[in-house]
Design an enzyme around this catalytic site. Structure first.
Site, PDB file in Angstrom:
ATOM      1  CB  SER A 170       3.016   4.186 -12.862  1.00 53.24           C
ATOM      2  OG  SER A 170       3.349   5.044 -13.916  1.00 53.24           O
ATOM      3  CG  HIS A 229       0.677   7.400 -13.421  1.00 47.32           C
ATOM      4  ND1 HIS A 229       1.917   7.259 -12.877  1.00 47.32           N
ATOM      5  CD2 HIS A 229      -0.046   8.111 -12.527  1.00 47.32           C
ATOM      6  CE1 HIS A 229       1.949   7.884 -11.705  1.00 47.32           C
ATOM      7  NE2 HIS A 229       0.773   8.396 -11.466  1.00 47.32           N
ATOM      8  CG  ASP A 234       1.695  10.014  -8.275  1.00 50.84           C
ATOM      9  OD1 ASP A 234       1.596  10.732  -7.263  1.00 50.84           O
ATOM     10  OD2 ASP A 234       0.735   9.729  -9.010  1.00 50.84           O
TER      11      ASP A 234
END
Ligand SMILES: C[S@@+](CC[C@H](N)C(=O)[O-])C[C@H]1O[C@@H](n2cnc3c(N)ncnc32)[C@H](O)[C@@H]1O
Lengths: 274, 196
Positions: B17, B44, B137
């Site tokens: 991310s 992401h 996540d």
């Protein structure tokens, strides 16, 4: 939180066979990875601790079926999802459709209707809505009820309005609905030319001839063979020179239809050759 | 040369991310193009048509980079990038599928979702690495892979632009290895079943 694995692969097969035999809904050719997640998710939601419990409920309580199907299919949708797609509809498809005296559009797998209202807005702005009919169909009666009402959460509107502008919209997006506390209701005139009906792409046949068929983010849930079958159904439902629109990550390439269609630039829109 | 006594790696996953792109751009050029397994990236990213992440990554890699579409088949020595706004799932060892269901951890694609799906299909024959990020996540997915017998790596949080994501994974004991970016490529190269 990830769902725990309650239903094993072979148990899923048994379940799908049950549903097919008992109720005539055939999910056996759906992509299994998503289906597995959804079935485990419903076990969590409805508190089934084992395969046996879920199976018992499904086979002994027919009224549970509708909820089950609604939960194992994915109904996530938005208005003007992929704005460039809608821009291409405005700029490349509608000028062609405008030459017809009457425009029939089939939205297959329309879910809760956000796509239908988006297209109705585009048709209005292109001054074509008065001579159009939108047939919006889905497997789930529940989502169609929502679609029919045209009532959505207000907190989505900012995103939808941005999408709308990116799609080439020039009006004030909020003029298309009325806000009431947390909800908005889309104007009744947008619904005038919409017909909502259940239709199962797996088992139901073609029901009309269309100039545009839109089926987005439904085929990703089907295995290749079923995809080809459904694409044939669309082909049977399209007039010569009609348009077929698929989701951002779906394609006609590698399908049996590829040769009879021509893709519009890099968009997920294909035109039937004859 | 594979690691002694461990299962053959048939798939390598990388989740990242905020702050992960730079790590990837630094390490990908050093990953050998003849890897005996595919590499799947779950990053992401903002949804949007103008994203050219696949091209950027391809310019920094000796391997082909493919942005995944519906039912993409996997080939060894190739990098697969999860598209924006879809979860990426594994149908079987050489077939991917996409799913636009609800976000998980505010994310779609979600690293957890793909890591779990991969572990269900590949069991212990999978390696996975979690890079920099500000999101929860990935930690649970990495733990899931470890539990299924897979090989797990977290970026050394002290080297991460945003330490939160790899730190969460390490806290819950999900990481077999903790690596700085400079060691990642050779780690991946060494998992390849090479003939030399
Ligand atoms: C992810 S939604 C897509 C909604 C919308 N087209 C979009 O792209 O935003 C998928 C829809 O397909 C419907 N569906 C799944 N299987 C179907 C089938 N066999 N026949 C008709 N619709 C189906 C589901 O009920 C769901 O509403």
């Amino acid at each position: 939180m990830l769902e725990p694995t309650i239903i094993k692969d072979d148990e899923l097969e048994v379940l799908l066979a049950d549903i097919s035999v008992l109720y005539g809904y055939d999910f056996t050719q759906y992509s299994k990875a998503s289906l597995k997640r959804r079935v485990n998710r419903i076990c969590l939601l409805d508190k089934f601790a084992s395969f046996a419990e879920l199976r018992y409920r499904l086979t002994h309580y027919p009224e549970y079926l509708q909820r089950f199907i609604e939960e194992i299919t994915v109904n996530v949708t938005e208005m003007f999802r992929d704005p460039t797609f809608y821009k291409a509809l405005r700029e490349k498809v509608f000028p062609q459709l405008g030459t017809y005296p009457f425009i029939r559009i089939w939205l297959a797998g329309c879910s809760t209707g956000e796509e239908a209202y988006s297209i109705a807005i585009l048709l209005k702005e292109a001054n074509l809505y008065h001579k159009s009919l939108i047939y919006a169909t889905d497997l789930n009666p529940g989502v169609l009820e929502t679609a029919q009402k045209g009532i959505y959460a207000i907190n989505q509107m900012r995103q939808y309005s941005e999408n709308y502008i990116l799609s080439g919209g020039r009006e004030d997006f909020s003029s298309y609905y009325r806000a009431n506390y947390e909800m908005v209701k889309f104007n009744a005139d947008l619904r005038e030319k919409m017909i909502f009906s259940t239709h199962n792409l797996v088992s139901d046949s073609s029901f009309n001839a269309f100039q545009l068929v839109v089926c987005r983010n439904v085929l990703i849930y089907f295995e290749k063979e079923l995809q080809n079958k459904v694409l044939r159904l669309f082909d049977d439902s399209l007039d010569p020179l009609g348009f077929l629109a698929l989701g951002a990550k779906e394609t006609l390439r590698f399908s049996n239809l590829e040769k009879q269609y021509k893709q519009l630039d890099s968009e997920k829109i294909w035109r039937k050759l004859h | 040369m594979g690691q002694i006594g461990r299962l053959e790696i048939e798939l390598f996953l990388i989740g990242g991310s905020a702050g992960s792109l730079k790590v990837l751009l630094d390490m990908l050029p050093a990953v050998r193009p003849d890897l005996t397994f595919p590499v799947v990236l779950i990053l992401h990213r903002k949804a949007g048509p103008e994203s050219m992440l696949d091209i950027l990554l391809a310019n920094h890699s000796n391997m082909g980079v493919i942005e995944v579409e519906d039912k993409t088949t996997l080939q060894p020595g190739t990098v697969y990038l999860a598209p924006a706004d879809y979860h990426l799932l594994f149908e079987h060892k050489s077939l991917l599928s996409l799913d636009c269901s609800e976000k998980l951890n505010y994310s779609r694609p979600s690293i957890d979702v793909s890591f779990q799906s991969a572990a269900d299909i590949f069991r212990g024959n999978v390696g996975a690495m979690l890079l920099s990020g500000a999101n929860a996540d990935g930690a649970e997915g990495l733990a899931y892979i470890k539990k299924s017998g897979g090989l797990t790596v977290a970026q050394d949080p002290s080297t991460a632009e945003v330490a939160y994501m790899p730190a969460r994974a390490i806290e819950r004991g999900a990481a077999d290895h903790i690596l700085p970016p400079g060691q990642m490529a050779s780690f991946i190269n060494n998992l390849s079943v090479s003939t030399n």
